[in-house]
Design a protein around this motif. Structure first.
Motif, mmCIF file in Angstrom:
data_model
loop_
_atom_site.group_PDB
_atom_site.id
_atom_site.type_symbol
_atom_site.label_atom_id
_atom_site.label_comp_id
_atom_site.label_asym_id
_atom_site.label_seq_id
_atom_site.Cartn_x
_atom_site.Cartn_y
_atom_site.Cartn_z
ATOM 1 N N MET A 141 9.329 3.743 30.529
ATOM 2 C CA MET A 141 10.678 3.901 31.060
ATOM 3 C C MET A 141 10.631 4.491 32.463
ATOM 4 O O MET A 141 9.665 5.169 32.825
ATOM 5 C CB MET A 141 11.494 4.881 30.194
ATOM 6 C CG MET A 141 11.761 4.442 28.783
ATOM 7 S SD MET A 141 12.619 5.790 27.909
ATOM 8 C CE MET A 141 13.025 4.978 26.371
ATOM 9 N N ARG A 142 11.672 4.220 33.226
ATOM 10 C CA ARG A 142 11.890 4.947 34.481
ATOM 11 C C ARG A 142 12.975 5.968 34.210
ATOM 12 O O ARG A 142 14.118 5.624 33.872
ATOM 13 C CB ARG A 142 12.316 3.994 35.597
ATOM 14 C CG ARG A 142 11.259 2.980 35.973
ATOM 15 C CD ARG A 142 11.575 2.320 37.323
ATOM 16 N NE ARG A 142 12.927 1.792 37.360
ATOM 17 C CZ ARG A 142 13.273 0.589 36.909
ATOM 18 N NH1 ARG A 142 12.367 -0.196 36.354
ATOM 19 N NH2 ARG A 142 14.524 0.169 37.001
ATOM 20 N N LEU A 143 12.609 7.246 34.338
ATOM 21 C CA LEU A 143 13.533 8.319 33.993
ATOM 22 C C LEU A 143 13.943 9.117 35.216
ATOM 23 O O LEU A 143 13.146 9.317 36.141
ATOM 24 C CB LEU A 143 12.899 9.273 32.972
ATOM 25 C CG LEU A 143 12.467 8.677 31.634
ATOM 26 C CD1 LEU A 143 11.819 9.749 30.773
ATOM 27 C CD2 LEU A 143 13.658 8.069 30.917
ATOM 28 N N SER A 144 15.171 9.604 35.188
ATOM 29 C CA SER A 144 15.622 10.543 36.204
ATOM 30 C C SER A 144 14.932 11.884 35.962
ATOM 31 O O SER A 144 14.731 12.294 34.812
ATOM 32 C CB SER A 144 17.141 10.713 36.115
ATOM 33 O OG SER A 144 17.563 11.814 36.905
ATOM 34 N N LEU A 145 14.565 12.564 37.015
ATOM 35 C CA LEU A 145 13.954 13.883 36.872
ATOM 36 C C LEU A 145 15.001 14.988 36.786
ATOM 37 O O LEU A 145 14.672 16.166 36.663
ATOM 38 C CB LEU A 145 12.997 14.150 38.036
ATOM 39 C CG LEU A 145 11.788 13.199 38.113
ATOM 40 C CD1 LEU A 145 10.871 13.591 39.254
ATOM 41 C CD2 LEU A 145 11.012 13.188 36.793
ATOM 42 N N GLN A 146 16.268 14.595 36.866
ATOM 43 C CA GLN A 146 17.364 15.531 36.635
ATOM 44 C C GLN A 146 17.631 15.593 35.132
ATOM 45 O O GLN A 146 17.766 14.558 34.482
ATOM 46 C CB GLN A 146 18.631 15.070 37.365
ATOM 47 C CG GLN A 146 18.470 14.946 38.868
ATOM 48 C CD GLN A 146 18.235 16.297 39.536
ATOM 49 O OE1 GLN A 146 18.817 17.311 39.146
ATOM 50 N NE2 GLN A 146 17.376 16.304 40.543
ATOM 51 N N TYR A 147 17.698 16.784 34.574
ATOM 52 C CA TYR A 147 17.879 16.915 33.138
ATOM 53 C C TYR A 147 18.725 18.142 32.806
ATOM 54 O O TYR A 147 18.904 19.041 33.633
ATOM 55 C CB TYR A 147 16.527 17.016 32.423
ATOM 56 C CG TYR A 147 15.737 18.250 32.804
ATOM 57 C CD1 TYR A 147 15.919 19.454 32.119
ATOM 58 C CD2 TYR A 147 14.823 18.230 33.857
ATOM 59 C CE1 TYR A 147 15.213 20.591 32.479
ATOM 60 C CE2 TYR A 147 14.117 19.352 34.226
ATOM 61 C CZ TYR A 147 14.317 20.527 33.533
ATOM 62 O OH TYR A 147 13.635 21.657 33.895
ATOM 63 N N THR A 148 19.235 18.163 31.598
ATOM 64 C CA THR A 148 19.994 19.296 31.077
ATOM 65 C C THR A 148 19.373 19.732 29.763
ATOM 66 O O THR A 148 19.100 18.886 28.894
ATOM 67 C CB THR A 148 21.469 18.910 30.836
ATOM 68 O OG1 THR A 148 22.037 18.420 32.045
ATOM 69 C CG2 THR A 148 22.269 20.114 30.359
ATOM 70 N N VAL A 149 19.126 21.034 29.596
ATOM 71 C CA VAL A 149 18.587 21.555 28.342
ATOM 72 C C VAL A 149 19.742 21.757 27.360
ATOM 73 O O VAL A 149 20.762 22.348 27.703
ATOM 74 C CB VAL A 149 17.844 22.888 28.566
ATOM 75 C CG1 VAL A 149 17.428 23.500 27.228
ATOM 76 C CG2 VAL A 149 16.620 22.669 29.442
ATOM 77 N N VAL A 150 19.593 21.234 26.150
ATOM 78 C CA VAL A 150 20.606 21.381 25.106
ATOM 79 C C VAL A 150 19.933 21.920 23.847
ATOM 80 O O VAL A 150 18.723 21.786 23.662
ATOM 81 C CB VAL A 150 21.304 20.037 24.799
ATOM 82 C CG1 VAL A 150 22.109 19.567 25.988
ATOM 83 C CG2 VAL A 150 20.281 18.970 24.411
ATOM 84 N N ASN A 151 20.735 22.564 22.988
ATOM 85 C CA ASN A 151 20.168 23.143 21.769
ATOM 86 C C ASN A 151 19.712 22.080 20.779
ATOM 87 O O ASN A 151 18.729 22.254 20.057
ATOM 88 C CB ASN A 151 21.187 24.069 21.098
ATOM 89 C CG ASN A 151 21.442 25.325 21.913
ATOM 90 O OD1 ASN A 151 20.554 25.811 22.602
ATOM 91 N ND2 ASN A 151 22.662 25.845 21.847
ATOM 92 N N CYS A 152 20.461 20.988 20.718
ATOM 93 C CA CYS A 152 20.090 19.903 19.818
ATOM 94 C C CYS A 152 20.643 18.599 20.386
ATOM 95 O O CYS A 152 21.385 18.610 21.372
ATOM 96 C CB CYS A 152 20.617 20.142 18.399
ATOM 97 S SG CYS A 152 22.414 20.234 18.296
ATOM 98 N N SER A 153 20.272 17.504 19.759
ATOM 99 C CA SER A 153 20.702 16.191 20.226
ATOM 100 C C SER A 153 21.235 15.393 19.052
ATOM 101 O O SER A 153 21.101 15.813 17.894
ATOM 102 C CB SER A 153 19.513 15.453 20.849
ATOM 103 O OG SER A 153 18.613 15.049 19.831
ATOM 104 N N PRO A 154 21.853 14.234 19.320
ATOM 105 C CA PRO A 154 22.205 13.362 18.190
ATOM 106 C C PRO A 154 20.945 12.977 17.423
ATOM 107 O O PRO A 154 19.878 12.829 18.004
ATOM 108 C CB PRO A 154 22.824 12.137 18.880
ATOM 109 C CG PRO A 154 23.227 12.598 20.235
ATOM 110 C CD PRO A 154 22.246 13.656 20.620
ATOM 111 N N LYS A 155 21.088 12.858 16.126
ATOM 112 C CA LYS A 155 19.958 12.453 15.278
ATOM 113 C C LYS A 155 18.779 13.416 15.411
ATOM 114 O O LYS A 155 17.629 13.016 15.582
ATOM 115 C CB LYS A 155 19.518 11.021 15.596
ATOM 116 C CG LYS A 155 20.604 9.971 15.399
ATOM 117 C CD LYS A 155 20.067 8.568 15.674
ATOM 118 C CE LYS A 155 21.163 7.528 15.527
ATOM 119 N NZ LYS A 155 21.655 7.419 14.146
#
Length: 315
Positions: A141-155
């Motif tokens: 994949m080509r991913l953005s290096l911008q990210y957000t930390v979250v406690n959990c995700s879907p699934k």
């Protein structure tokens, strides 16, 4: 003669250990009990399932754009890096796709590291950049290096993590051995049996992940097992049109020479993709070129030709 001598030496060493433990059991029962309990604790920790540490959210820039959630997990089965100059072991699970309440399509991925690695890096940004670099290479994949930390995700429930990372739940109710009534030899055999059983299960369940590049060459190490990753079967996707030339249905044919029955297959269809999975044998995740009507889907398996045919109407 040399191999026989080696076996004799090994038996002598085992007998020596058992003799020492027998002596410890008789002269210091408390120390003996502590030793055995520590051994069993180590086995239990190794057999424990993966646990979600935290998740991050970023964007897939290609080939299929959309949000990507990466669950970063703690798992004792992922070994520690013994030498800082050696690659860091990491394990990855299978991708899964879904839609949120706003009908926005997202992708979920899981990676697992040894708990000690996650504890050493209090700054989550280092782990996040490492994981993003790995995911780009491993999942192509080509991913953005911008990210957000979250406690959990879907699934990201325990069941979701277990399934994608290949963990097999053990039956409940297993009891700890009675350290007071069993001999040192019997207990050591029990511990060895549990370790061997776990290693055998790992071989059957572990997901093999590919190497990724980081700032240093071979910074991430493949966790190798004898497990063969499911192969992508040969398939053909054809759009069916009426006399007017307007598309009205899709037909997907998949060659499954290793399968004898439709019951061996797991088939999941959404309005924009299809997942065909035969555990340990085949894995096909395919995006439809047009939105389809899931309620019209029908699948037929030709046992003689070993071909699965899926037909579904387009919207």
């Amino acid at each position: 003669m040399a191999s026989t001598g080696g076996r004799v030496d090994a038996f002598e060493q085992v007998n020596h250990v058992w003799s020492m433990l027998n002596s410890l059991r008789e002269n210091d029962p408390e120390a003996y009990r502590t030793f055995i309990e520590n051994q069993m604790k180590g086995v239990a920790e190794f057999r424990a399932p993966p646990e979600l540490h935290f998740s991050l959210r970023t964007e897939i820039e290609g080939p299929n754009k959309g949000p990507l959630y990466i669950n970063i997990c703690s798992w004792n089965r992922v070994p520690m890096r013994q030498d800082p100059s050696r690659p860091l072991p990491i394990c990855a699970g299978k991708l899964e796709r879904g839609r949120d309440e706003g009908e926005i399509r997202y992708t979920v991925a899981d990676v697992a590291l040894n708990p000690a690695v996650l504890q050493e890096h209090e700054d989550k940004s280092e782990i996040c950049m490492l994981v993003l670099s790995f995911a780009q290479k491993h999942f192509s994949m080509r991913l953005s290096l911008q990210y957000t930390v979250v406690n959990c995700s879907p699934k990201s429930s325990p069941d979701d993590l277990y399934q994608r990372l290949g963990f097999r739940q053990r039956p409940h109710g297993s009891k700890q051995p009675d350290t007071a009534s069993q001999t040192p030899g019997a207990l050591l055999q029990k511990i060895a049996s549990l370790r061997s059983e776990t290693q055998d299960e790992d071989t059957a369940a572990q997901i093999i992940c590919g190497p990724a590049e980081h700032k240093k060459t071979n910074f991430i190490e493949v966790i190798s097992t004898t497990y063969v990753q499911p192969q992508k079967p040969q398939y053909q996707l054809e759009m069916k049109s009426g006399a007017s030339g307007v598309p009205h249905s899709l037909e997907l044919t998949v060659e499954l020479p290793k399968i004898r029955s439709m019951s061996d297959c797991q088939l999941r269809i959404s309005k924009d993709d299809v997942l065909l999975e035969v555990e340990g044998v085949y894995y096909l995740l395919l995006e439809f070129p047009q939105i389809i009507n899931e309620d019209t889907a029908s699948a037929i398996f030709n046992k003689k030709k070993r071909i699965l045919t899926l037909r579904v109407d387009v919207v």
